[in-house]
Design an enzyme around this catalytic site. Structure first.
Site, mmCIF file in Angstrom:
data_model
loop_
_atom_site.group_PDB
_atom_site.id
_atom_site.type_symbol
_atom_site.label_atom_id
_atom_site.label_comp_id
_atom_site.label_asym_id
_atom_site.label_seq_id
_atom_site.Cartn_x
_atom_site.Cartn_y
_atom_site.Cartn_z
ATOM 1 N N HIS A 70 -6.133 -27.280 29.246
ATOM 2 C CA HIS A 70 -6.117 -28.629 28.661
ATOM 3 C C HIS A 70 -6.615 -29.705 29.633
ATOM 4 C CE1 HIS A 70 -3.963 -26.485 25.698
ATOM 5 N NE2 HIS A 70 -2.733 -26.770 26.048
ATOM 6 N N GLU B 212 5.502 -34.015 29.545
ATOM 7 C CA GLU B 212 6.298 -33.629 28.374
ATOM 8 C C GLU B 212 7.758 -33.904 28.668
ATOM 9 O OE1 GLU B 212 4.888 -30.014 26.120
ATOM 10 O OE2 GLU B 212 4.253 -29.510 28.133
ATOM 11 N N ASP C 100 -0.551 -22.633 32.019
ATOM 12 C CA ASP C 100 -0.166 -23.106 30.688
ATOM 13 C C ASP C 100 -0.993 -24.316 30.250
ATOM 14 O OD1 ASP C 100 1.431 -22.954 28.366
ATOM 15 O OD2 ASP C 100 2.748 -24.538 29.091
HETATM 16 C C1 BG6 Z 1 0.602 -25.651 24.868
HETATM 17 C C2 BG6 Z 1 1.523 -25.178 25.953
HETATM 18 O O1 BG6 Z 1 -0.692 -25.143 25.061
HETATM 19 O O2 BG6 Z 1 0.548 -27.063 24.878
HETATM 20 C C3 BG6 Z 1 2.900 -25.784 25.788
HETATM 21 O O3 BG6 Z 1 1.626 -23.771 25.920
HETATM 22 C C4 BG6 Z 1 2.811 -27.279 25.676
HETATM 23 O O4 BG6 Z 1 3.743 -25.439 26.878
HETATM 24 C C5 BG6 Z 1 1.793 -27.668 24.619
HETATM 25 O O5 BG6 Z 1 4.096 -27.769 25.319
HETATM 26 C C6 BG6 Z 1 1.565 -29.168 24.607
HETATM 27 O O6 BG6 Z 1 0.773 -29.484 23.503
HETATM 28 P P1 BG6 Z 1 0.855 -30.898 22.839
HETATM 29 O O7 BG6 Z 1 -0.176 -30.854 21.768
HETATM 30 O O8 BG6 Z 1 2.251 -31.053 22.317
HETATM 31 O O9 BG6 Z 1 0.561 -31.874 23.927
#
Ligand code: BG6
Length: 505
Positions: A262, A238, A257
């Protein structure tokens, strides 16, 4: 090179009927998640005629507001975050579905007020209820206990009507012990079929496409194993930091997190065996099998298999301790002890404030056994093929391989063949939360992690958390970089380097 045509050949879920009428109760209705994701998702479902009719959306939060001021608040957030512009006439239709209950989550009066609103809404919606816990995780037990004490939720067998379902946001627990306690508590009041533990990555089109690519094409599966794959890289980088969520992030860190949920979910889709069918349990049975086969680290192995980092400036963020050791970056080497993947390292990395926002899975194939074209590669290193599943933001798939450079001699160059979702199907990609809310209202748990996989994911992460939580000496990396240099050694041991963080195929 790029894909030039695509046709939809079936299973177009957007053509499916709306879910049955339903009341949706959102705890944490004025919070960031509701404003950024849930309200825009519900509004967009309505635009696609996929929101139930009738549908009542009751927000519950501490802030004293009337239903009208709540609707204004939601309008502001939806205007900011909806993937489609807000149309005034359609907004009126949406606003008419909203209701609001102000109150503390710990107070009985809040649930009494909610019970009254629910009774009125039930008579219109046939009694189907969906509760969404969009609050800090510490509040989840209190919500479950109070909903049960006020008889607003009750245990129901699969397919019973009216439906009573609960979506619980992540992180689901802080470690194995707390996740087990939360699961046990919820299981006292609800059946597993009523519990939807959300991991929004599983709602992403490109994540779902991992299974279609693997099991809908006969060309990949024969290569998808230790005989042909050298290593796999899964990246969730990110470019943003913690965005004002200092207090939350301080007690969470990157493993809780995004890695425990994920990344491990994506890994299990990449590594799982062919399921017996595409039913929720058959898919989830194969996914848990992968997690069970992942080699568990002992605390003393963590240093050699997991690298942490913290971006410079993190300690100056509001809500963060000046001597914080919280990791905002993690790189892991994961080994899967099964027949398919024995000896193939999976390198996972995730972090905040990195050079680019890019989430991808890169399957690195083995080198050819004998390089016939050593001299013809003309200074270029003959690179093994890489198949990249670009999860976001430039959603698509790329394959890098070598080809002959046109000319009167054999010169070799690397080329990339690429498919972009935006060009292939000419239709917008919906937000993950839209798909997941829709699935829950339809009672389809395929894209929601089951209890066993949440428990196992914590079991795998616990040694890393024990080694890192509160331990000094976290490496610092520069914002906008590729992460701490220490992470390079993790992959260098295998003779490789991390893929550059770039959106381009
Ligand atoms: C969330 C986290 O689950 O996923 C965040 O808490 C993160 O910290 C986000 O920024 C990222 O999601 P995406 O869909 O933008 O990749």
């Amino acid at each position: 090179m790029s894909a030039v045509s695509a046709e939809v050949i079936g299973g177009d879920e957007r053509a499916s009927p709306r879910p049955e009428p339903c009341v949706i109760v959102i705890f944490g209705a004025t919070g960031d998640l509701t404003g950024r994701k849930l309200a825009p998702a519900l509004y967009n479902l309505m635009l696609d005629d996929l929101l139930p009719e009738p549908c009542v959306i009751i927000g519950v939060a501490r802030e004293p507001m009337t239903t009208a001021t709540f609707a204004d608040h939601v309008l502001r957030r939806v205007s900011e975050h909806s993937r489609r512009e807000v149309d005034p006439a359609r907004w009126e239709r949406f606003a008419a579905k909203l209701d609001y209950v102000a109150g503390e989550f710990a107070t009985a009066a809040t649930y009494d007020a909610l019970a009254e609103r629910l009774a009125a809404a039930d008579s219109r919606c046939g009694g189907n209820r969906l509760f969404y816990f969009a609050t800090p995780p510490a509040v989840f037990p209190m919500l479950i206990e109070n909903l049960a004490a006020h008889k607003l939720i009750e245990r129901r067998p699969v397919d019973a009507r009216p439906a009573c379902r609960v979506i619980v946001e992540k992180p689901f627990g802080r470690d194995l012990g707390s996740a087990t306690a939360l699961n046990d508590l919820i299981a006292k009041h609800l059946d597993e079929n009523q519990i939807f533990r959300i991991d929004h990555y599983l709602g992403k089109e490109t994540v779902q496409n991992i299974l279609v690519l693997r099991f809908g094409n006969s060309i990949f599966e024969p290569l998808w194993n230790r005989n042909h794959v050298d290593h796999v890289e899964i990246t969730a980088a990110e470019s943003i930091g913690i965005e004002g969520r200092g207090a939350f992030y301080e007690s969470t860190g990157v493993i809780r997190d995004v890695v425990q949920n994920h990344l491990l979910q994506v890994l299990s889709l990449v590594a799982m065996e062919v399921p017996a069918s595409f039913s929720a349990d058959d898919i989830r049975d194969e996914k848990i099998q992968v997690l069970r086969s992942i080699r568990r680290l002992h605390v003393e192995d963590v240093a050699a298999n997991a690298i942490r980092g913290q971006y410079r400036g993190y300690r100056d963020e509001a809500g963060v301790a000046k001597d914080s050791t919280t990791a905002t970056y993690a790189a892991l080497r994961v080994m899967i002890d099964d027949w398919r993947w024995q000896g193939v390292p999976f390198f996972l990395r995730a972090g905040k404030h990195l050079a680019e926002r890019v989430t991808e899975v890169a399957i690195h194939f083995k080198s050819v056994p004998l390089v016939l074209f050593k001299h013809e590669a003309a200074g270029e290193v003959l690179q093994p093929a890489v198949l990249t599943l670009r999860i976001q933001p430039e959603e698509g798939i790329s394959l890098r391989f070598v080809a002959k450079v046109p000319g009167d001699r054999i010169a070799i160059g690397n080329v990339v063949m690429s498919m972009a979702y935006a060009d292939a199907f000419h239709r917008p990609i919906s937000e993950a939360y839209e798909r997941l809310l829709l699935d829950c209202m339809r009672g389809d748990a395929t894209l929601y992690p089951r209890r066993d996989s949440v428990d196992r994911a914590w079991q795998l992460m616990d040694p890393i958390l024990h080694a890192w939580d509160g331990a000094p000496g976290v490496p610092i990396y520069e914002p906008g970089s590729a992460g701490p240099v220490e992470a390079d050694a993790l992959i260098a041991v295998h003779g490789d380097t991390w893929r550059p963080l770039t959106k381009a195929p």
